[in-house]
Design an enzyme around this catalytic site. Structure first.
Site, PDB file in Angstrom:
ATOM      1  N   THR A   1      11.926  -8.156  11.081  1.00  0.00           N
ATOM      2  CA  THR A   1      11.269  -7.185  10.184  1.00  0.00           C
ATOM      3  C   THR A   1      10.472  -6.182  11.027  1.00  0.00           C
ATOM      4  O   THR A   1      10.358  -6.330  12.252  1.00  0.00           O
ATOM      5  CB  THR A   1      10.265  -7.865   9.228  1.00  0.00           C
ATOM      6  OG1 THR A   1       9.164  -8.349  10.023  1.00  0.00           O
ATOM      7  CG2 THR A   1      10.879  -9.007   8.446  1.00  0.00           C
TER       8      THR A   1
ATOM      9  N   VAL B   1      -4.773  -5.682  -0.236  1.00  0.00           N
ATOM     10  CA  VAL B   1      -5.307  -7.044  -0.418  1.00  0.00           C
ATOM     11  C   VAL B   1      -6.694  -7.223   0.197  1.00  0.00           C
ATOM     12  O   VAL B   1      -7.394  -8.183  -0.108  1.00  0.00           O
ATOM     13  CB  VAL B   1      -4.350  -8.140   0.144  1.00  0.00           C
ATOM     14  CG1 VAL B   1      -3.033  -8.158  -0.613  1.00  0.00           C
ATOM     15  CG2 VAL B   1      -4.119  -7.986   1.641  1.00  0.00           C
TER      16      VAL B   1
ATOM     17  N   TYR C   1      -4.100 -12.660  15.329  1.00  0.00           N
ATOM     18  CA  TYR C   1      -3.017 -13.134  14.445  1.00  0.00           C
ATOM     19  C   TYR C   1      -3.057 -14.667  14.354  1.00  0.00           C
ATOM     20  O   TYR C   1      -3.076 -15.233  13.254  1.00  0.00           O
ATOM     21  CB  TYR C   1      -1.668 -12.657  14.986  1.00  0.00           C
ATOM     22  CG  TYR C   1      -0.506 -12.893  14.050  1.00  0.00           C
ATOM     23  CD1 TYR C   1      -0.345 -12.143  12.889  1.00  0.00           C
ATOM     24  CD2 TYR C   1       0.457 -13.874  14.318  1.00  0.00           C
ATOM     25  CE1 TYR C   1       0.736 -12.355  12.023  1.00  0.00           C
ATOM     26  CE2 TYR C   1       1.535 -14.097  13.460  1.00  0.00           C
ATOM     27  CZ  TYR C   1       1.664 -13.334  12.317  1.00  0.00           C
ATOM     28  OH  TYR C   1       2.727 -13.556  11.461  1.00  0.00           O
TER      29      TYR C   1
ATOM     30  N   ARG D   1       0.822  -1.223   0.000  1.00  0.00           N
ATOM     31  CA  ARG D   1       0.000   0.000   0.000  1.00  0.00           C
ATOM     32  C   ARG D   1       0.851   1.265   0.000  1.00  0.00           C
ATOM     33  O   ARG D   1       0.502   2.250  -0.629  1.00  0.00           O
ATOM     34  CB  ARG D   1      -0.935   0.004   1.219  1.00  0.00           C
ATOM     35  CG  ARG D   1      -2.024  -1.042   1.171  1.00  0.00           C
ATOM     36  CD  ARG D   1      -2.662  -1.203   2.522  1.00  0.00           C
ATOM     37  NE  ARG D   1      -1.631  -1.525   3.532  1.00  0.00           N
ATOM     38  CZ  ARG D   1      -1.824  -1.535   4.835  1.00  0.00           C
ATOM     39  NH1 ARG D   1      -3.011  -1.227   5.324  1.00  0.00           N
ATOM     40  NH2 ARG D   1      -0.844  -1.833   5.675  1.00  0.00           N
TER      41      ARG D   1
HETATM   42  N1  LIG Z   1       8.478 -11.260  10.778  1.00  0.00           N
HETATM   43  C1  LIG Z   1       8.179 -12.439  11.314  1.00  0.00           C
HETATM   44  O1  LIG Z   1       8.713 -12.834  12.378  1.00  0.00           O
HETATM   45  C2  LIG Z   1       7.169 -13.327  10.639  1.00  0.00           C
HETATM   46  C3  LIG Z   1       7.041 -14.655  11.112  1.00  0.00           C
HETATM   47  C4  LIG Z   1       6.100 -15.480  10.506  1.00  0.00           C
HETATM   48  C5  LIG Z   1       5.322 -15.016   9.462  1.00  0.00           C
HETATM   49  N2  LIG Z   1       5.468 -13.727   9.032  1.00  0.00           N
HETATM   50  C6  LIG Z   1       4.609 -13.272   7.939  1.00  0.00           C
HETATM   51  O2  LIG Z   1       5.393 -12.696   6.928  1.00  0.00           O
HETATM   52  C7  LIG Z   1       4.591 -11.789   6.159  1.00  0.00           C
HETATM   53  C8  LIG Z   1       5.395 -10.527   5.887  1.00  0.00           C
HETATM   54  O3  LIG Z   1       5.639  -9.869   7.112  1.00  0.00           O
HETATM   55  P1  LIG Z   1       7.009  -9.115   7.466  1.00  0.00           P
HETATM   56  O4  LIG Z   1       7.541  -9.772   8.672  1.00  0.00           O
HETATM   57  O5  LIG Z   1       7.855  -8.952   6.280  1.00  0.00           O
HETATM   58  O6  LIG Z   1       6.423  -7.711   7.961  1.00  0.00           O
HETATM   59  P2  LIG Z   1       6.481  -6.229   7.347  1.00  0.00           P
HETATM   60  O7  LIG Z   1       7.893  -5.812   7.148  1.00  0.00           O
HETATM   61  O8  LIG Z   1       5.610  -5.425   8.236  1.00  0.00           O
HETATM   62  O9  LIG Z   1       5.816  -6.396   5.910  1.00  0.00           O
HETATM   63  C9  LIG Z   1       4.443  -6.570   5.734  1.00  0.00           C
HETATM   64  C10 LIG Z   1       4.114  -6.297   4.275  1.00  0.00           C
HETATM   65  O10 LIG Z   1       2.706  -6.505   4.069  1.00  0.00           O
HETATM   66  C11 LIG Z   1       2.170  -5.355   3.432  1.00  0.00           C
HETATM   67  N3  LIG Z   1       0.762  -5.199   3.800  1.00  0.00           N
HETATM   68  C12 LIG Z   1       0.233  -5.087   5.033  1.00  0.00           C
HETATM   69  N4  LIG Z   1      -1.097  -4.913   4.956  1.00  0.00           N
HETATM   70  C13 LIG Z   1      -1.415  -4.931   3.636  1.00  0.00           C
HETATM   71  C14 LIG Z   1      -2.611  -4.795   2.913  1.00  0.00           C
HETATM   72  N5  LIG Z   1      -3.791  -4.596   3.520  1.00  0.00           N
HETATM   73  N6  LIG Z   1      -2.565  -4.855   1.570  1.00  0.00           N
HETATM   74  C15 LIG Z   1      -1.390  -5.049   0.943  1.00  0.00           C
HETATM   75  N7  LIG Z   1      -0.207  -5.176   1.556  1.00  0.00           N
HETATM   76  C16 LIG Z   1      -0.224  -5.113   2.898  1.00  0.00           C
HETATM   77  C17 LIG Z   1       3.050  -4.205   3.900  1.00  0.00           C
HETATM   78  O11 LIG Z   1       3.029  -3.102   3.013  1.00  0.00           O
HETATM   79  P3  LIG Z   1       2.053  -1.822   3.248  1.00  0.00           P
HETATM   80  O12 LIG Z   1       1.957  -1.597   4.717  1.00  0.00           O
HETATM   81  O13 LIG Z   1       2.706  -0.738   2.473  1.00  0.00           O
HETATM   82  O14 LIG Z   1       0.765  -2.238   2.645  1.00  0.00           O
HETATM   83  C18 LIG Z   1       4.409  -4.866   3.886  1.00  0.00           C
HETATM   84  O15 LIG Z   1       4.964  -4.843   2.591  1.00  0.00           O
HETATM   85  C19 LIG Z   1       3.310 -11.588   6.964  1.00  0.00           C
HETATM   86  O16 LIG Z   1       2.267 -12.331   6.384  1.00  0.00           O
HETATM   87  C20 LIG Z   1       3.654 -12.151   8.339  1.00  0.00           C
HETATM   88  O17 LIG Z   1       2.532 -12.639   9.031  1.00  0.00           O
HETATM   89  C21 LIG Z   1       6.377 -12.878   9.590  1.00  0.00           C
END
Ligand SMILES: NC(=O)c1ccc[n+]([C@@H]2O[C@H](COP(=O)([O-])OP(=O)(O)OC[C@H]3O[C@@H](n4cnc5c(N)ncnc54)[C@H](OP(=O)(O)O)[C@@H]3O)[C@@H](O)[C@H]2O)c1
Length: 256
Positions: free
Chosen positions: A207, A82, A172, A47
């Protein structure tokens, strides 16, 4: 003895078209970088348009001229929420305009929420998390199926929270448990069509997600987004008749 520079190997996914949601930072951007290095044509979304523009510039530089020649388009960076059917429709109108099937869909966009017991969890927070992590996953996947063919792959970035319960993270946990149920169903539906579906189950990764989840979390124990991207690319490189259905990647210290 002088060290020899390693010879760069040929990209392994040359000319494939990959769409990554939430690719303007974090794990999504790391996966996009890794796919650019493997020669993929990229569609990246998120976004925050400024962050998306920065990501696009960086990814464009990583892509070789050779890759661009195959599709004749630079990295396509499109803002997309999304949660919004209109926003997803608009994105896929652009994808259809490329007149090329989508080979790889990385459903990565997702959010966390501050630690709150169920009794204190505001309903708008619950709604926002479920809307993004579960409803958004459905909307993106449904739209993508129309442009995916035999031999393509869908990777859903879930979490170890899809199978475990972390107190204070009810929305979550619930959204990711639901997303795992969706992913497992999707895999069985797409098996006869030759489309692979991979559940990505990650432990703590360093992240911005942790800024909301637990700001004081010990970052040094966490995995890097680049390590995660590496495991995803390895799974995508398996021969077409082989898949890993679930990738579990954890910090060696376990949960934090
Ligand atoms: N970091 C961890 O420890 C971890 C562990 C397990 C799983 N995950 C999963 O990994 C994925 C990525 O997370 P991350 O850790 O990389 O966190 P992050 O750095 O906060 O990235 C999240 C991404 O999702 C996008 N996003 C959020 N809401 C959105 C929406 N409504 N529409 C479109 N894009 C959206 C954000 O961009 P905008 O805000 O610009 O939209 C950003 O690019 C998530 O699904 C998370 O649950 C992360």
């Amino acid at each position: 003895m002088t060290k020899r520079k390693p010879t760069p190997r040929e990209p392994m996914l040359s000319g494939r078209l990959a769409l990554i949601t939430g690719a303007n930072r974090g794990i999504g951007l790391a996966i996009a970088r890794a796919l650019a290095r493997e020669g993929c044509n990229l569609i990246v979304t998120g976004r925050d348009e400024r962050a998306l523009a920065r990501a696009r510039t960086e990814l464009d530089k990583l892509q070789s001229e050779k890759v661009r020649e195959k599709l004749n388009v630079p990295v396509l960076a499109q803002s997309c929420d999304v949660r919004s059917p209109d926003s997803v429709d608009y994105l896929f109108a652009l994808v259809r305009g490329l007149r090329k099937p989508l080979d790889i869909l990385i459903n990565n966009a997702g959010i966390g929420h501050p630690n709150r017991a169920v009794g204190e969890l505001p309903y708008p927070t619950w709604m926002e998390v479920v809307d993004t992590n579960l409803n958004g996953l459905f909307l993106m996947t449904q739209a993508a199926l129309a442009v995916m063919k035999r031999g393509s792959t869908i990777v859903n970035n879930l979490s170890i929270a899809a199978e475990r319960a972390f107190p204070g993270s009810a929305a979550y946990n619930a959204s990711k448990h639901g997303a795992l149920g969706f992913t497992n169903t999707l895999r069985e539906e797409l098996r006869p069509k030759g489309i692979r579906v991979i559940a990505l189950m990650l432990g703590a990764t360093d992240t911005a997600l942790w800024n909301t989840l637990w700001p004081e979390a010990p970052r040094r124990k966490m995995m890097s987004a680049e390590t995660v991207a590496h495991t995803v690319v390895n799974a995508l490189l398996l021969p077409e008749n082989t898949t890993v259905e679930k990738i579990v990647v954890m910090p060696s210290s376990g949960t934090l």
